[in-house]
Design a protein around this motif. Sequence first.
Motif, PDB file in Angstrom:
ATOM      1  N   VAL A 154      -8.841   3.101   4.780  1.00 37.69           N
ATOM      2  CA  VAL A 154      -8.787   4.368   4.049  1.00 37.69           C
ATOM      3  C   VAL A 154      -7.794   5.368   4.642  1.00 37.69           C
ATOM      4  CG1 VAL A 154     -10.121   6.356   3.215  1.00 37.69           C
ATOM      5  CG2 VAL A 154     -11.207   4.100   3.341  1.00 37.69           C
ATOM      6  N   LEU A 155      -7.931   5.643   5.928  1.00 39.04           N
ATOM      7  CA  LEU A 155      -7.178   6.752   6.525  1.00 39.04           C
ATOM      8  C   LEU A 155      -5.673   6.512   6.576  1.00 39.04           C
ATOM      9  CD1 LEU A 155      -9.555   7.694   9.486  1.00 39.04           C
ATOM     10  CD2 LEU A 155      -9.557   8.541   7.132  1.00 39.04           C
ATOM     11  N   ALA A 156      -5.242   5.268   6.646  1.00 41.63           N
ATOM     12  CA  ALA A 156      -3.806   4.977   6.609  1.00 41.63           C
ATOM     13  C   ALA A 156      -3.287   4.834   5.176  1.00 41.63           C
ATOM     14  CB  ALA A 156      -3.486   3.735   7.436  1.00 41.63           C
ATOM     15  N   ALA A 172       5.376  -0.798  -4.871  1.00 47.78           N
ATOM     16  CA  ALA A 172       5.877  -2.010  -4.200  1.00 47.78           C
ATOM     17  C   ALA A 172       6.637  -1.684  -2.919  1.00 47.78           C
ATOM     18  CB  ALA A 172       6.777  -2.787  -5.156  1.00 47.78           C
ATOM     19  N   ASP A 173       7.182  -0.472  -2.826  1.00 42.68           N
ATOM     20  CA  ASP A 173       7.988  -0.101  -1.657  1.00 42.68           C
ATOM     21  C   ASP A 173       7.175   0.580  -0.552  1.00 42.68           C
ATOM     22  OD1 ASP A 173      10.186  -1.061  -3.007  1.00 42.68           O
ATOM     23  OD2 ASP A 173      10.804   0.909  -3.764  1.00 42.68           O
ATOM     24  N   ARG A 174       5.887   0.830  -0.810  1.00 38.11           N
ATOM     25  CA  ARG A 174       5.106   1.636   0.128  1.00 38.11           C
ATOM     26  C   ARG A 174       4.819   0.962   1.472  1.00 38.11           C
ATOM     27  NH1 ARG A 174       1.266   4.725  -4.407  1.00 38.11           N
ATOM     28  NH2 ARG A 174       3.070   5.659  -5.474  1.00 38.11           N
ATOM     29  N   PRO A 175       4.576  -0.365   1.508  1.00 37.68           N
ATOM     30  CA  PRO A 175       4.346  -0.987   2.819  1.00 37.68           C
ATOM     31  C   PRO A 175       5.518  -0.819   3.782  1.00 37.68           C
ATOM     32  CG  PRO A 175       3.577  -2.428   1.071  1.00 37.68           C
ATOM     33  CD  PRO A 175       4.313  -1.308   0.403  1.00 37.68           C
ATOM     34  N   ARG A 176       6.755  -0.983   3.307  1.00 36.10           N
ATOM     35  CA  ARG A 176       7.881  -0.834   4.226  1.00 36.10           C
ATOM     36  C   ARG A 176       8.075   0.636   4.610  1.00 36.10           C
ATOM     37  NH1 ARG A 176      13.491  -1.974   0.880  1.00 36.10           N
ATOM     38  NH2 ARG A 176      12.736  -1.483  -1.222  1.00 36.10           N
ATOM     39  N   MET A 177       7.711   1.574   3.727  1.00 36.68           N
ATOM     40  CA  MET A 177       7.759   2.986   4.086  1.00 36.68           C
ATOM     41  C   MET A 177       6.846   3.253   5.276  1.00 36.68           C
ATOM     42  SD  MET A 177       9.636   5.294   2.728  1.00 36.68           S
ATOM     43  CE  MET A 177      10.935   5.208   1.499  1.00 36.68           C
ATOM     44  N   HIS A 178       5.657   2.669   5.216  1.00 30.99           N
ATOM     45  CA  HIS A 178       4.698   2.832   6.310  1.00 30.99           C
ATOM     46  C   HIS A 178       5.248   2.235   7.606  1.00 30.99           C
ATOM     47  CE1 HIS A 178       0.963   3.039   8.508  1.00 30.99           C
ATOM     48  NE2 HIS A 178       0.963   1.740   8.674  1.00 30.99           N
ATOM     49  N   THR A 251      -2.772  10.761   8.381  1.00 30.54           N
ATOM     50  CA  THR A 251      -3.572   9.634   8.881  1.00 30.54           C
ATOM     51  C   THR A 251      -4.157   9.957  10.242  1.00 30.54           C
ATOM     52  OG1 THR A 251      -2.307   7.967   7.673  1.00 30.54           O
ATOM     53  CG2 THR A 251      -3.487   7.221   9.632  1.00 30.54           C
ATOM     54  N   ASN A 252      -3.322  10.493  11.113  1.00 29.79           N
ATOM     55  CA  ASN A 252      -3.800  10.814  12.455  1.00 29.79           C
ATOM     56  C   ASN A 252      -4.695  12.049  12.458  1.00 29.79           C
ATOM     57  OD1 ASN A 252      -2.425   8.679  13.796  1.00 29.79           O
ATOM     58  ND2 ASN A 252      -0.534   9.809  13.542  1.00 29.79           N
ATOM     59  N   ASN A 253      -4.331  13.058  11.675  1.00 32.02           N
ATOM     60  CA  ASN A 253      -5.166  14.258  11.608  1.00 32.02           C
ATOM     61  C   ASN A 253      -6.567  13.938  11.114  1.00 32.02           C
ATOM     62  OD1 ASN A 253      -3.613  16.337  12.637  1.00 32.02           O
ATOM     63  ND2 ASN A 253      -2.666  16.847  10.696  1.00 32.02           N
ATOM     64  N   THR A 254      -6.653  13.188  10.017  1.00 32.88           N
ATOM     65  CA  THR A 254      -7.976  12.860   9.479  1.00 32.88           C
ATOM     66  C   THR A 254      -8.703  11.874  10.381  1.00 32.88           C
ATOM     67  OG1 THR A 254      -6.957  11.185   8.045  1.00 32.88           O
ATOM     68  CG2 THR A 254      -7.393  13.353   7.082  1.00 32.88           C
TER      69      THR A 254
END
Length: 408
Positions: A154-156, A172-178, A251-254
Motif C-alpha cells: 500500500v504505502l509504496a 505501464a511506465d510506473r514501475p520504472r519511475m519507482h 511513502t516514507n512519510n506515511t
Amino acid sequence: MTTVTGRPAASDTGGLPPVREWPAPELKGTEFDPVLAELMGEGPVARIRLPHGEGWAWLITRHEDVKAVTNDPRFGRAAVMDRDVTRLAPHFIPSKEAVGVQDPPHHTTLRRAVAPAFTSRGVERLRARAQEMLDELIEPLLAEGPPADLTERVLAPFPLAVVCEVMGVPEADRPRMHEWTVRILSSAEGAERSEEAKRAMCGYFAERLRAQPAGEDVTSLLAAAVARGEISESEAVGLALLIQIGGEAVTNNTGNMVYLLLSRPELWDRLRTDPGLRPGAIDELLRYIPHRNSVGLSRIALEDVTVSGVDIAAGDAVYVSYLAANRDPEVFPDPDTIDFTRSPNPHVAFGHGPHYCVGGMLARLECELLVSTLLDRLPDLTLAVPVDELRWRPGALIRGPEGLPVTW
C-alpha cells in the motif's frame, strides 16, 4: 570569512562559533538526530560540516529565523550550483534548470506553469480518484488476509500511482519511475547509478514533452508552457523530475506515521475511536516526524546579513533546518510530545517561502486518505514483528521504513 579545514577551537575562530562535524548517522524510526538536538541547544545559528563537499556552512534552527531566511531574497539558491558546498549526499541531485535552484522572478514563472494542478481546487478534484486507487490496493489485501508488508502492498504503490496520475505517466511506465526514484534518492546507490537514473528520468520526460500532450496533468501543463515560450524544455524536464521524485516522499512519510501509530497503540486507538482528531493529527505527525536525514538544499548569502545577532557574510553557504524549526519550544510547547489537539500548529514540514513544496497540499491529502482508510478498514492493525526487527532504508536522504510487516 575563511574556509575551515579542521575542527577549530573557539579561540581560533575570531569569535565565530566552532565548526561542528555532523556525520548524519543512519537513524531508525522517528529518532531525532542527537547532533541536531545539540546544535539547537548551542544557539540559533551554528556552523556545520557535513560528510561531503567542501568547507563549512551556517545552520539556522529557530522557527522564526528559518521562516525569515527562507523568505529573504538576500539568500539565493541559484548560486549553489557553482559551489561545492558541504552536503549530506556524495553527489549533487538537482539539475541546473530545476525549480529548486532557481530564484525569483524566474522561479515564480516556473512554479506558475504547474500551479493549476496543485491549487486547493485541483488537489480536491483528485480526492475521489485517489481514494479509488487506494481502495483498489486495500481490497485484495483484505481478501487475502494477514500478514502483509504494508509498505510493499500500500504505502509504496499508492503515492506512486497518485503522483503518476498527476504527472500524466501511463500505468505501464510506473514501475520504472519507482525504480529510478529510489536510485536517485539513495546515497547508498552511488553517484554514478544515481546520475544514470536521473538522466533516464529526464530523457523520459523530455520525450513526453515533445509529444505535446493536451490535458490537465503536469506534463501537459509543462508542454504548454514550453510551447508558449515561457520556460525552456530543459527547465520543464527539471521541474517534472522534482515533482515526480517528491511524490514518492509520501511513502516514507506515511510509513513513519503508521509505524509511530502502531508502535504507540494508544495513539492508534485515539484516532480510531475519535475521527474528528484526524485532521489535526496529520499536521502534528508531519511536525513531529523527522522526514529526512540532516538538511536539504543550501542557500548562498548574496550580501552581508545578520541573523539572530550573528553576522553572515556575502558568499557564505546557509542551511535551514525545518526539523529543528518544528521542535522549537518557543513555538511548540513541549515539542517532543505528540499532541493531536495542538493549536495553532504552524509546522514547516513542507518548507516555507517561495520554495514551499509545490505538492504540499497533495502530499497532505495522501497522508490523510491513507491514515483514515487504514483506521477505518483495518481497525485491528498491529505490527507483525517487534519494533527492533524493523529495517530502515539504508543511505536514504528521506527517512522511512524499508518494510512494515503488519497483521490484523
